[in-house]
Write a protein that holds these residues in place. Structure first.
Motif, PDB file in Angstrom:
ATOM      1  N   LYS A 191      -4.162   8.612   8.174  1.00  0.00           N
ATOM      2  CA  LYS A 191      -4.658   8.281   9.505  1.00  0.00           C
ATOM      3  C   LYS A 191      -3.545   7.708  10.378  1.00  0.00           C
ATOM      4  N   GLN A 192      -2.699   6.831   9.794  1.00  0.00           N
ATOM      5  CA  GLN A 192      -1.591   6.258  10.566  1.00  0.00           C
ATOM      6  C   GLN A 192      -0.609   7.333  11.008  1.00  0.00           C
ATOM      7  N   ARG A 251      -7.982   5.200  -1.044  1.00  0.00           N
ATOM      8  CA  ARG A 251      -8.123   4.573   0.264  1.00  0.00           C
ATOM      9  C   ARG A 251      -6.776   4.383   0.949  1.00  0.00           C
ATOM     10  N   ASN A 252      -5.768   3.982   0.157  1.00  0.00           N
ATOM     11  CA  ASN A 252      -4.433   3.823   0.726  1.00  0.00           C
ATOM     12  C   ASN A 252      -3.906   5.148   1.269  1.00  0.00           C
ATOM     13  N   GLU A 253      -4.127   6.219   0.501  1.00  0.00           N
ATOM     14  CA  GLU A 253      -3.665   7.529   0.978  1.00  0.00           C
ATOM     15  C   GLU A 253      -4.366   7.930   2.271  1.00  0.00           C
ATOM     16  N   VAL A 254      -5.679   7.681   2.351  1.00  0.00           N
ATOM     17  CA  VAL A 254      -6.423   8.034   3.570  1.00  0.00           C
ATOM     18  C   VAL A 254      -5.906   7.243   4.756  1.00  0.00           C
ATOM     19  N   GLU A 255      -5.650   5.945   4.555  1.00  0.00           N
ATOM     20  CA  GLU A 255      -5.152   5.132   5.662  1.00  0.00           C
ATOM     21  C   GLU A 255      -3.767   5.576   6.092  1.00  0.00           C
ATOM     22  N   LEU A 256      -2.916   5.926   5.119  1.00  0.00           N
ATOM     23  CA  LEU A 256      -1.581   6.413   5.483  1.00  0.00           C
ATOM     24  C   LEU A 256      -1.663   7.699   6.292  1.00  0.00           C
ATOM     25  N   GLN A 272     -12.368  12.646   1.458  1.00  0.00           N
ATOM     26  CA  GLN A 272     -13.593  11.885   1.659  1.00  0.00           C
ATOM     27  C   GLN A 272     -14.648  12.244   0.630  1.00  0.00           C
ATOM     28  N   ASP A 287      -8.862   2.421  -4.822  1.00  0.00           N
ATOM     29  CA  ASP A 287      -7.930   1.771  -3.891  1.00  0.00           C
ATOM     30  C   ASP A 287      -6.772   2.690  -3.539  1.00  0.00           C
ATOM     31  N   ARG A 300       0.814  -1.217   0.000  1.00  0.00           N
ATOM     32  CA  ARG A 300       0.000   0.000   0.000  1.00  0.00           C
ATOM     33  C   ARG A 300       0.846   1.265   0.000  1.00  0.00           C
ATOM     34  N   ARG A 301       1.978   1.198   0.645  1.00  0.00           N
ATOM     35  CA  ARG A 301       2.823   2.395   0.732  1.00  0.00           C
ATOM     36  C   ARG A 301       3.536   2.689  -0.580  1.00  0.00           C
TER      37      ARG A 301
END
Length: 610
Positions: A436-437, A429-434, A458, A426, A283-284
């Motif tokens: 958030k992390q 979504r990966n960017e949003v999760e990164l 969003q 996708d 994902r990264r």
């Protein structure tokens, strides 16, 4: 020995420049008076013979046969190491002449040269052991060693009480030297007793130790050969490609720059392929890999342009070759025309016979070469015409297929768009999760800029989802339309087939009405069986259904008929049974999902009705 003079061979032993010892034989005749006993005895001793006078008496009673002209020099015999134990190859028609061999305790006398050579068995592999038979009864192991140690180093001797023994040498070539002594008569000292004499027989012997050593040697040679082949294969093996570095952000940036360079594109693509096969995509790193794949995709246009340029160069080269070949053919035609004009009566009479012959030969050669080149040019033109015709056929087929594949191409385009939107989704979504992390790790206060970015992402995500749903709905609708069109196409084809069958039936009816002289009522009442084949089928089907009183399906009947003839068609059988309503009848059996159509034989009931 009864002559006053004899011919003597004088051996001149010299040392060459390379320190190799050679023996030269001088065939000059020397006359030596018998009055000089010392010189005469020395010459005979060097030849390996006992020094005897004219009458056979010993010249020097105290002369030692083991001594030569000087003390310490043995007499010249075939057993001397310097002269070689095995003589050079001798023609088969020439008898081998062997010499007398003197030892300390015994004397060996050669066999008759006119006798055939002694027989020997087949030589075992790696043979170092010989069988020695015919030894004197009083012979000891010391005498055997004294005789055979001149052949080489003896490792072991196994002597039997029955006048034979086995001798094992250190090397294989020593066995050949020992075989040279086969056939010699041995005499111990000067005794003539039977127990002190014998005829030596030497032959190959089979020993387990020899076989074991030979097998070990063969295995060693095989190992050396395998090692040599392995080294040769490693030397000829192409070098392995350089190792590919592991994925990192720094290496990714370097590969991305190389992908943009045409000269380093192949190396960078190989690295990218290795990384993807290793599973470096996550994902990264998905965005980085997507950008590199996009850069690789940008080279497709360049490669297509290069291909077009090469094809253009090839066409120009073909055109140049064709022009050059046509020019050569024109010159050949001119030369042949010159020969033909020279062959006419006006000029032909002025040439000599030799000149006419040369001109005719030259004309034939020129015509053959011209025909060959002409065939080659015609072949090139035929290939071009065939390529043109293939292009026209392809264009016609493409125009027909475009109409049918329009909907298919639209569906494929929608599917590709759907996949691309899914991939973009996708990625978002990966960017949003990164993000958030990163926010969870930092544990800092909420930054308004980040909140705005999250809101924007969003919103973009929701818009993409809505667009994706619309595209999916449109894709489903197009797919349904495509299926409907396919069903309609199949129905139209079936209708066309039915119409064709009706036309064929109508034409047959018209033909039968025109040919027959009977009225229409009689033709309507004519027999439904048209040929003998149909009569046979009716009989077979009637027998089959009579055995099955509860009836059978048309598939079951046709499967039975296919065992008799594979060319029977199901529709023809069903049509034939439908025409014979008084012989066969069709009934529905079963309930619900098990409903089935079965044919039954009703010939007995139909006979009463008819």
């Amino acid at each position: 020995m009864q002559r006053d003079f004899m011919w003597m061979w004088v051996y001149e032993i010299g040392i060459a420049g390379d320190n190799s010892r050679t023996v030269n034989v001088d065939s000059t005749a020397m006359t030596l008076p018998v009055s000089d006993p010392t010189a005469w005895a020395t010459a005979m001793n060097n030849l390996g013979m006992a020094p005897l006078g004219i009458a056979g008496q010993p010249i020097l009673p105290d002369f030692d046969p083991a001594l030569g002209m000087m003390t310490g020099i043995p007499p010249i015999t075939p057993m001397m190491p310097g002269l070689g134990i095995v003589p050079p190859p001798i023609p088969p028609d020439m008898p081998v002449v062997k010499e007398i061999i003197h030892c300390k305790s015994c004397t060996l006398f050669p066999p008759n040269p006119n006798l055939p050579p002694p027989a020997t068995r087949e030589r075992p592999p790696g043979c170092k052991t010989v069988f020695v038979g015919g030894l004197p009864e009083n012979g000891t192991e010391q005498i055997i060693v004294e005789v055979f140690e001149q052949c080489g180093e003896i490792i072991a001797i196994r002597k039997s009480k029955k006048n034979f023994c086995h001798i094992r040498f250190a090397e294989e070539f020593m066995v050949d030297k020992a075989l040279y002594l086969s056939g010699y008569r041995i005499r111990l000292g000067s005794s003539t007793d039977k127990k002190d004499t014998g005829r030596i027989h030497v032959d190959f012997a089979q020993a387990r130790d020899d076989l074991y050593e030979w097998e070990c040697k063969q295995r060693m040679l095989a190992r050396e050969e395998r090692h040599r082949r392995r080294m040769e294969e490693e030397r000829l093996r192409p070098p392995s490609p350089p190792p590919v570095v592991h994925y990192s952000d720094h290496e990714c940036s370097i590969v991305a720059e190389k992908l943009k360079d045409d000269s380093k594109f192949s190396e960078a693509v190989q690295t990218l392929l290795t990384w993807i096969e290793r599973g470096e995509v996550n994902r990264r790193s998905a965005n980085n890999f997507y950008s590199m794949i996009q850069s690789a995709n940008s080279h497709i246009r360049r490669l297509v342009n290069e291909k077009v340029a090469h094809e253009k160069d090839m066409e120009e080269a073909k055109e140049k070759f064709k022009q050059a070949l046509s020019g050569i053919l024109i010159q050949f035609e001119q030369i042949v025309a010159v020969y033909h004009s020279a062959s006419k009566q006006k000029a032909w009479d002025h040439f000599t016979k030799a000149q006419r012959k040369n001109i005719s030969v030259w004309c034939k050669q020129a015509e053959e070469i011209r025909n060959i080149h002409n065939d080659e040019l015609m072949g090139i033109r035929r290939e071009e015409e065939m390529e043109m015709s293939d292009d026209e056929i392809e264009e016609k087929s493409e125009t027909k297929e475009t109409e049918e594949s329009a909907l298919v191409s639209q569906a494929e385009a929608l599917k590709e768009e759907n996949d691309s939107l899914r991939w973009q989704l996708d990625a978002y979504r990966n960017e949003v999760e990164l993000l958030k992390q990163e926010q969870g790790k930092a544990q800092k206060e909420d930054d308004p800029n980040k909140e705005q970015q999250l809101k924007l992402l969003q919103q973009a995500l929701q818009g993409m989802q809505q667009h994706l749903l619309k595209v999916q709905e449109e894709y489903k609708r197009k797919d349904a339309e495509l299926e409907k069109i396919k069903d309609e196409k199949l129905q139209v084809e079936k209708m066309l087939e039915n119409l064709k069958e009706q036309e064929n039936c109508a034409s047959r009816l018209c033909a039968s009405s025109q040919d027959s002289d009977y009225p229409i009522e009689k033709t309507l009442n004519s027999s439904p069986i048209k040929s003998e084949r149909e009569a046979l089928l009716v009989g077979i089907i009637s027998t089959f259904l009579h055995v099955h009183p509860f009836g059978a399906s048309i598939e079951y009947i046709c499967s039975y008929l296919h065992r008799l003839d594979n060319k029977i068609c199901t529709s023809d059988v069903e049509c034939l049974m439908g025409r014979l309503q008084h012989t066969f009848k069709q009934e529905l059996t079963g309930v619900g999902a098990s409903l089935e159509k079965r044919w039954k034989f009703c010939g007995f009931e139909g006979l009463k009705l008819t």
